[in-house]
Design an enzyme around this catalytic site. Sequence first.
Site, PDB file in Angstrom:
ATOM      1  CE  LYS A 130      -4.265  26.100  28.997  1.00  0.00           C
ATOM      2  NZ  LYS A 130      -3.846  26.955  27.950  1.00  0.00           N
ATOM      3  CG  ASP A 170      -0.499  26.650  29.124  1.00  0.00           C
ATOM      4  OD1 ASP A 170      -0.922  27.516  28.362  1.00  0.00           O
ATOM      5  OD2 ASP A 170      -0.197  26.934  30.241  1.00  0.00           O
TER       6      ASP A 170
HETATM    7  P1  NDP Z   1       7.055  27.661  29.326  1.00  0.00           P
HETATM    8  O1  NDP Z   1       6.630  26.713  30.240  1.00  0.00           O
HETATM    9  O2  NDP Z   1       7.579  27.468  28.168  1.00  0.00           O
HETATM   10  O3  NDP Z   1       7.572  28.973  29.932  1.00  0.00           O
HETATM   11  C1  NDP Z   1       6.817  29.617  31.207  1.00  0.00           C
HETATM   12  C2  NDP Z   1       7.769  30.605  31.612  1.00  0.00           C
HETATM   13  O4  NDP Z   1       7.028  31.522  32.828  1.00  0.00           O
HETATM   14  C3  NDP Z   1       8.838  30.453  32.434  1.00  0.00           C
HETATM   15  O5  NDP Z   1      10.030  31.288  32.188  1.00  0.00           O
HETATM   16  C4  NDP Z   1       8.758  30.173  33.915  1.00  0.00           C
HETATM   17  O6  NDP Z   1       9.656  30.103  34.596  1.00  0.00           O
HETATM   18  C5  NDP Z   1       7.732  31.347  33.909  1.00  0.00           C
HETATM   19  N1  NDP Z   1       7.030  30.955  35.136  1.00  0.00           N
HETATM   20  C6  NDP Z   1       6.071  29.764  35.031  1.00  0.00           C
HETATM   21  N2  NDP Z   1       5.215  30.017  36.198  1.00  0.00           N
HETATM   22  C7  NDP Z   1       5.731  31.000  36.912  1.00  0.00           C
HETATM   23  C8  NDP Z   1       5.357  31.598  38.211  1.00  0.00           C
HETATM   24  N3  NDP Z   1       4.481  31.091  38.954  1.00  0.00           N
HETATM   25  N4  NDP Z   1       5.982  32.741  38.324  1.00  0.00           N
HETATM   26  C9  NDP Z   1       6.802  33.430  37.809  1.00  0.00           C
HETATM   27  N5  NDP Z   1       7.344  32.832  36.611  1.00  0.00           N
HETATM   28  C10 NDP Z   1       6.781  31.722  36.088  1.00  0.00           C
HETATM   29  O7  NDP Z   1       5.533  28.308  29.111  1.00  0.00           O
HETATM   30  P2  NDP Z   1       4.827  29.042  27.844  1.00  0.00           P
HETATM   31  O8  NDP Z   1       5.807  30.136  27.592  1.00  0.00           O
HETATM   32  O9  NDP Z   1       4.235  28.186  26.934  1.00  0.00           O
HETATM   33  O10 NDP Z   1       3.555  29.763  28.529  1.00  0.00           O
HETATM   34  C11 NDP Z   1       3.659  31.089  29.272  1.00  0.00           C
HETATM   35  C12 NDP Z   1       2.344  31.805  29.277  1.00  0.00           C
HETATM   36  O11 NDP Z   1       1.720  31.925  28.018  1.00  0.00           O
HETATM   37  C13 NDP Z   1       1.226  30.916  30.306  1.00  0.00           C
HETATM   38  O12 NDP Z   1       0.276  32.022  30.708  1.00  0.00           O
HETATM   39  C14 NDP Z   1       0.346  30.435  29.139  1.00  0.00           C
HETATM   40  O13 NDP Z   1      -0.776  29.899  29.580  1.00  0.00           O
HETATM   41  C15 NDP Z   1       0.539  31.551  28.030  1.00  0.00           C
HETATM   42  N6  NDP Z   1       0.062  30.909  26.702  1.00  0.00           N
HETATM   43  C16 NDP Z   1       0.859  30.024  26.091  1.00  0.00           C
HETATM   44  C17 NDP Z   1       0.632  29.560  24.849  1.00  0.00           C
HETATM   45  C18 NDP Z   1       1.802  28.563  24.128  1.00  0.00           C
HETATM   46  O14 NDP Z   1       1.215  28.360  22.917  1.00  0.00           O
HETATM   47  N7  NDP Z   1       2.543  27.832  24.666  1.00  0.00           N
HETATM   48  C19 NDP Z   1      -0.346  30.181  23.789  1.00  0.00           C
HETATM   49  C20 NDP Z   1      -1.165  31.184  24.677  1.00  0.00           C
HETATM   50  C21 NDP Z   1      -0.641  31.273  26.108  1.00  0.00           C
HETATM   51  P3  NDP Z   1      10.548  28.919  35.401  1.00  0.00           P
HETATM   52  O15 NDP Z   1      11.192  28.285  34.192  1.00  0.00           O
HETATM   53  O16 NDP Z   1      11.035  29.514  36.327  1.00  0.00           O
HETATM   54  O17 NDP Z   1       9.485  27.974  35.812  1.00  0.00           O
HETATM   55  O1  2IT Z   2      -3.325  29.193  26.243  1.00  0.00           O
HETATM   56  C1  2IT Z   2      -3.328  28.868  24.684  1.00  0.00           C
HETATM   57  O2  2IT Z   2      -3.984  29.127  24.118  1.00  0.00           O
HETATM   58  C2  2IT Z   2      -2.449  27.699  24.596  1.00  0.00           C
HETATM   59  N1  2IT Z   2      -1.751  27.111  25.660  1.00  0.00           N
HETATM   60  C3  2IT Z   2      -2.340  27.008  23.123  1.00  0.00           C
HETATM   61  C4  2IT Z   2      -3.499  26.048  22.984  1.00  0.00           C
HETATM   62  C5  2IT Z   2      -3.377  25.350  21.898  1.00  0.00           C
HETATM   63  O3  2IT Z   2      -4.137  24.582  21.642  1.00  0.00           O
HETATM   64  O4  2IT Z   2      -2.637  25.320  20.796  1.00  0.00           O
END
Ligand code: NDP
Ligand code: 2IT
Length: 450
Positions: A130, A170
Amino acid sequence: MATKTQTEVRKFMQGLIKRNAGEPEFHQAVEEVVETLMPHVLENSQYREAQILERLTEPDRIIIFRVTWEDDEGNVRVNRGWRVQFNNSIGPYKGGLRFHPTVDLSVLKFLGFEQIFKNSLTGLPMGGAKGGANFNPKGKSDREVMRFCQAFMSELQRHIGEDTDVPAGDIGVGAREISYLFGQYKRLSNRYAGILTGKGLSFGGSLVRKEATGFGCVYFCENMFNRIGDSIEGKTVAVSGSGNVALYAAQKALQLGAKVVTMSDSSGFIHDPSGIDRDQLEFIKELKEVKRGRISEYTDTFTDATFHANKRPWSVPVDVALPCATQNELSSDDARELLKNGVKAVCEGANMPTDLDGARAFVKAGILYGPGKAANAGGVAVSGLEQSQNAQRLSWSAHEVDARLQGIMHDIHEKCVWHGADGTNVNYVRGANLGGFVKVAEAMLAYGIV
Ligand code: NDP
Ligand code: 2IT
């Protein structure tokens, strides 16, 4: 009296906390894993003799670097960048990059550690890593984000490669950032290679990667329901977040006939009791992905919905909760409230969204509880498929990628059931940890003392 397992877990955690002082998120992620793995490790002397848990909790290496860039006013700005290359026993390092002001070493070590197990569960050859920066993309112009990404990649490029380490997105790193990062890598290296995933479709990206984490989370939830002869169809669902994962989890839940009543961001949540329909979800996508607006703006247009400032959606009575925002966004109090209101399934799109006591409460209550490292593995799984397509110099159809994603989520569910069976219930936390662990541990044993 404490059991032998509890004593060993306590001893292990004391050592880990001493070696990694001031890293609470990392301690939390390790404790959850170690408390479920310890009985297995105690039964298998080869793991103890080879110090597998000690080695698995010490990253292979951590790269820390300065990122210097210039903002639109000509001010010099300095951020810190990291890449935690945690474990490459079963494949090149793989895992996302997070740009958020709360990013620090503890957060990235917890995420890199979780990624080892998650990537193993997918069945694809990917190690755990990461990275990211304490940079806040919010309120920055596109040009500022571009200059930051270029400065970040100027250092990161030395440490990555298609057979070494393949980052992705992420929180705070989406299509825009990946494009700038990829463009800078290509410029510096004069190589066109699959060194990042989540790329644009015109330059090596995979169909369905954008949707994969959210879709995969709902497929996993549906697998959990199907095992007990039920389905997500007709269920009321609370989604948190409104970013990449949340939007496509909501979309798949709608497609499978569920009613999604909440979404959120860091300012609060919206509650739409009649359910967010397809057009309303398109409105939210446009609002968040294109206009980079706030979720509260939903209620300006859809006046039956309410906005709850600085609150999380877990007090709304629902059948299913899909936490898709960030770590520790669902506390033990929230867990109790959800259970009191009759929640049937909690399936984590985010990484470690439920705190330790909350997770224990879900397991104890015997509801369907899918932990993030299993339930959100669809994103990295399709990243793995993007790597395969890049290596073949081919692009698969959306149908093909989605079918493979469904197959992978089904297989992960089977692994969890196999390793987590608990009477007629399944302890998916133990199932995911053990299911992810075995393959990595066997590879580490095979390599000898390295
Ligand atoms: P984005 O940046 O696209 O979206 C994040 C969302 O979470 C936004 O709505 C944001 O709100 C909210 N958020 C972020 N930080 C906080 C906080 N401290 N308190 C409250 N709300 C918060 O990220 P992703 O959708 O990609 O990621 C979301 C989660 O999924 C994370 O935990 C990430 O690690 C996990 N994840 C992502 C993957 C991916 O492929 N993208 C794969 C697997 C897991 P705001 O806009 O107000 O900050
Ligand atoms: O938490 C996760 O699994 C991710 N943010 C995606 C990682 C990836 O390599 O696609």
